[in-house]
Design a protein around this motif. Sequence first.
Motif, mmCIF file in Angstrom:
data_model
loop_
_atom_site.group_PDB
_atom_site.id
_atom_site.type_symbol
_atom_site.label_atom_id
_atom_site.label_comp_id
_atom_site.label_asym_id
_atom_site.label_seq_id
_atom_site.Cartn_x
_atom_site.Cartn_y
_atom_site.Cartn_z
ATOM 1 N N VAL A 2 -9.026 28.056 4.864
ATOM 2 C CA VAL A 2 -10.133 28.225 3.774
ATOM 3 C C VAL A 2 -10.600 28.707 4.028
ATOM 4 C CG1 VAL A 2 -12.206 27.014 2.693
ATOM 5 C CG2 VAL A 2 -10.072 26.352 2.100
ATOM 6 N N VAL A 3 -11.439 29.015 5.650
ATOM 7 C CA VAL A 3 -12.154 29.778 6.779
ATOM 8 C C VAL A 3 -11.712 31.522 6.318
ATOM 9 C CG1 VAL A 3 -13.495 30.485 8.338
ATOM 10 C CG2 VAL A 3 -12.618 27.710 7.599
ATOM 11 N N LEU A 4 -9.890 31.146 6.678
ATOM 12 C CA LEU A 4 -9.851 32.394 6.648
ATOM 13 C C LEU A 4 -9.615 33.582 5.349
ATOM 14 C CD1 LEU A 4 -6.400 32.329 8.585
ATOM 15 C CD2 LEU A 4 -8.405 34.281 8.812
ATOM 16 N N GLU A 5 -9.851 32.686 4.986
ATOM 17 C CA GLU A 5 -9.914 33.172 3.298
ATOM 18 C C GLU A 5 -11.536 33.830 2.673
ATOM 19 O OE1 GLU A 5 -8.072 30.568 -0.184
ATOM 20 O OE2 GLU A 5 -5.934 31.443 0.733
ATOM 21 N N GLN A 6 -12.274 32.743 2.892
ATOM 22 C CA GLN A 6 -13.961 33.123 2.801
ATOM 23 C C GLN A 6 -14.358 34.551 4.415
ATOM 24 O OE1 GLN A 6 -15.864 29.413 4.019
ATOM 25 N NE2 GLN A 6 -15.428 29.385 1.574
ATOM 26 N N ARG A 7 -13.340 34.346 4.604
ATOM 27 C CA ARG A 7 -14.264 35.041 6.140
ATOM 28 C C ARG A 7 -13.203 36.703 5.733
ATOM 29 N NH1 ARG A 7 -12.603 33.683 11.631
ATOM 30 N NH2 ARG A 7 -15.022 32.621 11.224
ATOM 31 N N ALA A 8 -12.507 36.936 4.744
ATOM 32 C CA ALA A 8 -11.587 38.139 4.521
ATOM 33 C C ALA A 8 -12.430 38.058 2.829
ATOM 34 C CB ALA A 8 -10.495 37.739 3.434
ATOM 35 N N LEU A 9 -13.008 38.077 2.154
ATOM 36 C CA LEU A 9 -14.755 37.948 1.589
ATOM 37 C C LEU A 9 -15.826 37.979 2.172
ATOM 38 C CD1 LEU A 9 -13.335 34.586 -1.089
ATOM 39 C CD2 LEU A 9 -12.067 37.819 -0.949
ATOM 40 N N GLU A 10 -15.968 38.080 2.390
ATOM 41 C CA GLU A 10 -16.918 37.820 3.269
ATOM 42 C C GLU A 10 -17.796 39.520 2.895
ATOM 43 O OE1 GLU A 10 -16.674 38.929 8.024
ATOM 44 O OE2 GLU A 10 -17.125 37.113 7.707
ATOM 45 N N HIS A 11 -17.746 40.485 2.501
ATOM 46 C CA HIS A 11 -18.260 41.790 2.081
ATOM 47 C C HIS A 11 -18.366 41.615 0.919
ATOM 48 C CE1 HIS A 11 -17.708 43.555 6.392
ATOM 49 N NE2 HIS A 11 -15.867 43.665 5.916
ATOM 50 N N PHE A 12 -17.880 40.642 0.108
ATOM 51 C CA PHE A 12 -18.217 40.245 -1.479
ATOM 52 C C PHE A 12 -18.876 39.325 -1.320
ATOM 53 C CE2 PHE A 12 -13.978 41.946 -1.212
ATOM 54 C CZ PHE A 12 -13.704 43.190 -1.579
ATOM 55 N N ALA A 190 -11.486 27.727 -2.210
ATOM 56 C CA ALA A 190 -12.220 28.107 -1.046
ATOM 57 C C ALA A 190 -12.876 28.768 -1.898
ATOM 58 C CB ALA A 190 -11.984 29.886 -0.490
ATOM 59 N N LEU A 191 -13.830 29.150 -2.937
ATOM 60 C CA LEU A 191 -15.134 29.851 -3.378
ATOM 61 C C LEU A 191 -15.663 28.141 -4.918
ATOM 62 C CD1 LEU A 191 -14.081 33.065 -5.355
ATOM 63 C CD2 LEU A 191 -15.513 32.623 -3.226
#
Length: 328
Positions: A2-12, A190-191
Amino acid sequence: MVVLEQRALEHFKIIKACKPTNLPCGIPVIDLEDPEAKNLIVHACQEIGFFKLVNHGVPMEFITRLEAEAVKFFSLTQAVKDTAGPPNPFGYGNKRIGPNGDVGWIEYLLLNTDNNPVINSHNSLVSQNFWSAVVEYIVAVKKMAYQVLELMADGLGIEPRNVLSKLLKDDKSDSCFRLNHYPPSPDWQALSGKNLIGFGEHTDPQIISVLRSNNTSGLQIFLKDGTWAPVPPDQSSFYLNVGDALQVMTNGRFKSVKHRVLAPETNTSRLSMIYFGGPPMNEKIVPLPTLVEKEEESLYKEFTWVEYKKSAYKSRLSDYRLGSFEKT
Ligand code: GA4
């Protein structure tokens, strides 16, 4: 994970899901054939700057044909779609919106509205069927937009009734067309309790925007009370909104409504098609004479569309762009 996925989304941009508010009387629905349409359009543009149009006369087969072509385009591989970019002035865009760092959970095609739409130099990327679907759709939607603007003039008591529609009909009208594809949100877990932003809050700079979407929700409009109201999807109708230029031309009587799109939930994707009707570049954007007694009563400084457009392209999506054109 979940943390990984959230990181991938951090620009959004991710927002806390908020309780949806609904307009007390719902979103105004206007039947283009209703003899009262002119008054209802004026009322909706004054109160919200937004309404749904039914009985609009745009053949359903034009809509479904274009939707099918758009789905085909967005299903091409990323590498192929990228060759149709960048989106400025026209072409494919992915995640980035505008030139100043805005991003969204979206991919899109920005096109001109001439009879020869272009995707940079890569027109051959998409089939002839795609182009003919775009052209037949745009021609029909433009015709409907002219009708709406003429009814608007009637409702406002302005003559001649083509004062607004002639700006879109002009060969030099600076209008554009956008096909938006909002892919499913990456991982709903994750969201959880949060929403990913598909297209951040903004107002449209032009005169009028005409939107049609597939049956997926996500569009929201900002209400006077500071809350966001979801716009229920309706694939056989159009949603129209007032743009900044029309707010100025009506001296603030009509509201250019702030809106945004939330990314769809997992397994659904949203597809929207929007025609943005704009004036010719050198057109002065000033209140219509019959709506102000004297020039001094205008709430806005005098400017041309090209000046407004240049300033819009220097702004961020959520900026209040009309601010620097208001009289102090
Ligand atoms: C919002 C309305 C239309 O989609 C658009 C957008 C344009 C773009 O995507 O390039 C802008 C945005 C829109 C307003 C401010 C500027 C320009 C992105 C941006 C940050 C095509 C338009 O005309 O203005």
